[in-house]
Design a protein around this motif. Structure first.
Motif, PDB file in Angstrom:
ATOM      1  N   GLU A   1      21.604  37.510  32.532  1.00 51.16           N
ATOM      2  CA  GLU A   1      21.248  38.048  33.840  1.00 51.16           C
ATOM      3  C   GLU A   1      21.812  39.467  33.965  1.00 51.16           C
TER       4      GLU A   1
ATOM      5  N   ASN B   1      25.508  38.603  29.121  1.00 54.34           N
ATOM      6  CA  ASN B   1      24.868  37.558  29.919  1.00 54.34           C
ATOM      7  C   ASN B   1      23.344  37.670  29.906  1.00 54.34           C
TER       8      ASN B   1
ATOM      9  N   GLY C   1      24.780  36.827  38.749  1.00 50.82           N
ATOM     10  CA  GLY C   1      24.370  35.575  39.382  1.00 50.82           C
ATOM     11  C   GLY C   1      25.303  35.266  40.541  1.00 50.82           C
ATOM     12  N   THR C   2      25.969  34.120  40.490  1.00 48.86           N
ATOM     13  CA  THR C   2      26.914  33.746  41.549  1.00 48.86           C
ATOM     14  C   THR C   2      28.356  34.057  41.171  1.00 48.86           C
ATOM     15  N   THR C   3      28.578  34.652  40.006  1.00 47.70           N
ATOM     16  CA  THR C   3      29.924  34.972  39.527  1.00 47.70           C
ATOM     17  C   THR C   3      30.296  36.395  39.904  1.00 47.70           C
ATOM     18  N   ILE C   4      31.519  36.566  40.397  1.00 46.28           N
ATOM     19  CA  ILE C   4      32.034  37.888  40.741  1.00 46.28           C
ATOM     20  C   ILE C   4      33.269  38.166  39.898  1.00 46.28           C
TER      21      ILE C   4
ATOM     22  N   HIS D   1      28.820  41.688  39.874  1.00 49.37           N
ATOM     23  CA  HIS D   1      28.130  40.466  40.281  1.00 49.37           C
ATOM     24  C   HIS D   1      27.138  40.073  39.187  1.00 49.37           C
TER      25      HIS D   1
END
Length: 76
Positions: free
Chosen positions: A20, A18, A64-67, A62
């Protein structure tokens, strides 16, 4: 996110494709956070899990907003 090997001994590798960074928390079977780590964007890092006892752990990642949740087995 690719995690290997599983089961793992003293070292676990996390590949993060990714753009991030990944924040990682390890939880034992009763829900206590026992270890945390991070993996920079677009890289592969090793995480030393030698301090953990043998057993099963939940690895919460984690990005970003994905777990993402993975089950990790720690062996001797």
């Amino acid at each position: 996110i690719t995690i290997y090997p599983n089961p793992a001994g003293d070292e676990l590798f996390v590949q993060n494709p990714n753009s991030e960074p990944v924040s990682i928390n390890f939880y034992d079977v009763i829900g206590r956070m026992v270890l945390s780590a991070s993996v920079p964007e677009e890289s592969t890092s090793s995480i030393n899990i030698g301090s953990l006892s043998q057993g099963t752990y939940l690895m919460i990642c984690h990005v970003g907003t994905t777990i993402t949740v993975r089950r990790i087995c720690k062996v001797k």
